[in-house]
Design an enzyme around this catalytic site. Structure first.
Site, short mmCIF file in Angstrom:
data_model
loop_
_atom_site.label_atom_id
_atom_site.label_comp_id
_atom_site.label_asym_id
_atom_site.label_seq_id
_atom_site.Cartn_x
_atom_site.Cartn_y
_atom_site.Cartn_z
CE LYS A 106 -2.77 4.06 -1.26
NZ LYS A 106 -1.57 3.22 -1.18
CG ASP A 146 -2.71 3.31 2.23
OD1 ASP A 146 -1.75 2.78 1.67
OD2 ASP A 146 -2.70 4.52 2.54
N1 GLU Z 1 -1.52 0.16 0.89
C1 GLU Z 1 -0.37 -0.65 0.59
C2 GLU Z 1 0.58 0.11 -0.33
O1 GLU Z 1 0.57 1.32 -0.40
C3 GLU Z 1 -0.75 -2.03 0.09
C4 GLU Z 1 -1.56 -2.06 -1.18
C5 GLU Z 1 -2.08 -3.45 -1.55
O2 GLU Z 1 -1.76 -4.40 -0.86
O3 GLU Z 1 -2.79 -3.52 -2.54
O4 GLU Z 1 1.44 -0.47 -0.95
#
Ligand code: GLU
Length: 420
Positions: A106, A146
Site C-alpha cells: 500500500k 485507493d
Molecule cells: N485499493 C484497492 C484495495 O484496497 C485496490 C488495490 C489494487 O487494485 O491493487 O483493494
C-alpha cells in the site's frame, strides 16, 4: 491516535490471532508480523504560486512470497505510516483470499488532493512515482487507486514511469483509464465483487426470497456502484451518505438520480423526498444489509449494539473495530470481511496486469464472468472454513489467507530433504 483505534495495531492483532490458530512457527510469525520493506519519500512539488512544497509519501510492501506486491495509493490528509502498514498487510491477505498470484502493498501521501489544483496534483503524482521507481516494477510492486486517487492519476503515473524507462510500461500501475491500457470492469470492480459476496451471503442465510433494504455509507466510487447495481437488481436503497451528510427514505432512493444531484450540489443531502439524517444514524437505520463504503473504524462498540442490518458488507477497508466484531458476533450479524468483500478491485487489477503483459484485451463480459467466478469461489471457501473452525467470516478469511501466505514462505525457506 487512540491505541484501540490504531488500525495498524488492530490489523496486526487480527494477523496474530490467525497465526496462533494455525500454530505457525515463531520465525514465520516474526516475518509476517512486520512489512518486508518500508519506503518513505519526500515529494517535492512546485506549487502554482511558484513556491516549493514538500509532501510526505510512503510505500509499504508487506509480502511478496506469492507474487509481486500489490495494492493501492491513498491520498489523504490523515494518512500515516501506520495506516499504510496496516493496509499493506491487509492486501497480502486479500490477494491470498481470492488466490491471485500477488503479495500485498500500500502507498500513500499525506495530502488533501481537493486542496490542490489539477496541475499541482499531476506534478505530485508524477514526482511521487519517480521517487518510488527504484523500488517498484511490473514484477516487483504494482500500485493502483485507493481513497483519494483515481484513473487519471494512474495515467499520469504510468506516463512518468514510462518516460523514465524509455518505453510504455502499462503494467506498472493498474486502475488506468481504458484508453491507456485499463481493463473493462475495473472502475466498478470493487462493487461487482461486493455485490457478489452479498448474493452469496443472502443464499447462506436463507434470505434470498426477501426484497432486501440496503443502507450505504459513503457515496464515492465503491458506495455509488454498490447502490446502483443493487438497485438495478431490485434491492431497495433506503439510506446513503457522503462527507456532506446522510439521507433516508424507507420507500427507496434512486442512486443514479442521487449521484446526479451530488454532482450538481456536491453532496447527496437535500436530495428530494428524503429525510436528512445524521451520518452516524445511517449505520443504525432499519435495513437488511449495511454497506460501509467509506473509511476505517466506523462501526465500534458504541453503535454495534444498535445496528439493525443482518448482513454487513465491508466495501471499505477496516470499517469495523475488533470490539464491534464481538458484539456483532453475539447478535448473529454476518460481517463479510473487507479482505473478502472488497477483493473484486484487486482481482480485476490482476486481470488488467495480465492483459497489459499480453497486450491482449478482454471483453466486459469475459472480465465480469471471471471476476464473479473468483468471488463466488472465495466466498464459499471462507464460508466452509468458518463452519469447519466454528469462527466468524473474518477469522475464517484471515486463517485461509494467512495459511496460503505462510505456506509460500515456508516452502521457500525450508530446505527439501532430497537435497540434504
Ligand atoms: N485499493 C484497492 C484495495 O484496497 C485496490 C488495490 C489494487 O487494485 O491493487 O483493494
Amino acid at each position: 491516535m487512540d491505541k484501540e483505534r490504531n488500525v495498524w495495531l488492530m490489523t496486526q492483532q487480527r494477523m496474530e490471532n490467525a497465526m496462533d490458530t494455525l500454530g505457525l512457527k515463531p520465525g514465520i510469525k516474526k516475518y509476517l508480523r512486520e512489512p518486508r520493506k518500508t519506503i518513505e519519500v519526500s515529494v517535492r512539488v512546485q506549487m502554482d504560486d511558484g513556491e516549493i512544497d514538500v509532501f510526505k509519501g510512503y510505500r509499504v510492501q508487506h509480502n511478496s512470497d506469492r507474487g509481486p506486491a500489490k495494492g493501492g495509493l491513498r491520498f489523504s490528509p490523515t494518512v500515516t505510516l501506520d495506516d499504510v502498514k496496516a493496509l499493506a498487510m491487509l492486501m497480502s491477505l486479500k490477494t491470498a483470499v481470492v488466490d491471485i498470484p500477488f503479495g500485498g502493498a500500500k502507498g500513500g501521501i499525506t495530502v488533501n488532493p481537493k486542496e490542490l489544483s489539477v496541475r499541482e496534483l499531476e506534478a505530485l503524482s508524477r514526482q511521487y512515482i519517480l521517487e518510488l521507481s527504484p523500488n517498484i516494477g511490473i514484477d516487483t510492486d504494482i500500485p493502483a487507486p485507493d481513497v483519494g486517487t483515481n484513473p487519471q492519476i494512474m495515467a499520469w503515473m504510468t506516463d512518468a514511469y514510462s518516460i523514465q524507462k524509455g518505453h510504455f510500461v502499462p503494467g506498472i500501475v493498474t486502475g488506468k483509464p481504458l484508453e491507456v491500457g485499463g481493463s473493462q470492469v475495473r472502475d466498478e470492480a470493487t462493487s461487482v465483487g461486493v455485490v457478489s459476496t452479498i448474493i452469496s451471503a443472502l443464499k447462506h442465510m436463507d434470505m434470498d426470497d426477501i426484497e432486501p433494504r440496503v443502507a450505504v455509507q459513503g457515496f464515492g466510487n465503491a458506495g455509488f456502484h454498490c447502490a446502483r447495481i443493487l438497485h438495478d437488481m431490485g434491492f431497495r436503497i433506503v439510506a446513503v451518505s457522503d462527507t456532506g451528510g446522510a439521507i433516508y427514505n424507507p420507500e427507496g432512493i434512486n442512486p443514479k438520480k442521487a449521484r446526479a444531484h451530488k454532482l450538481k450540489s456536491r453532496s447527496v443531502c437535500e436530495f428530494p423526498k428524503c429525510r436528512p439524517i445524521d451520518p452516524r444514524e445511517l449505520l443504525e437505520v432499519d435495513c437488511d444489509i449495511l454497506i460501509p463504503a467509506a473509511l476505517e473504524n466506523q462501526i465500534d462498540e458504541d453503535n454495534a449494539p444498535d445496528i439493525k442490518a443482518r448482513i454487513i458488507a465491508e466495501a471499505a477497508n477496516a470499517p469495523v473495530t475488533p470490539e464491534a466484531d464481538k458484539i456483532l458476533d453475539q447478535r448473529n450479524i454476518m460481517v463479510i470481511p473487507d479482505l473478502l468483500c472488497n477483493a473484486g478491485g484487486v482481482t480485476v487489477s490482476y486481470f488488467e496486469w495480465l492483459q497489459n503483459r499480453q497486450s491482449y484485451y478482454w471483453s466486459y463480459r469475459e472480465v465480469s464472468s471471471k471476476l464473479k467466478k473468483i468471488m463466488e469461489r472465495a466466498f464459499s471457501e471462507v464460508y466452509v472454513m468458518s463452519q469447519k473452525r466454528k469462527v466468524n467470516m473474518r477469522n475464517a478469511a484471515s486463517i485461509l489467507a494467512v495459511k496460503r501466505v505462510a505456506d509460500a514462505v515456508s516452502l521457500k525457506t525450508t530446505r527439501s530433504r532430497c537435497y540434504l
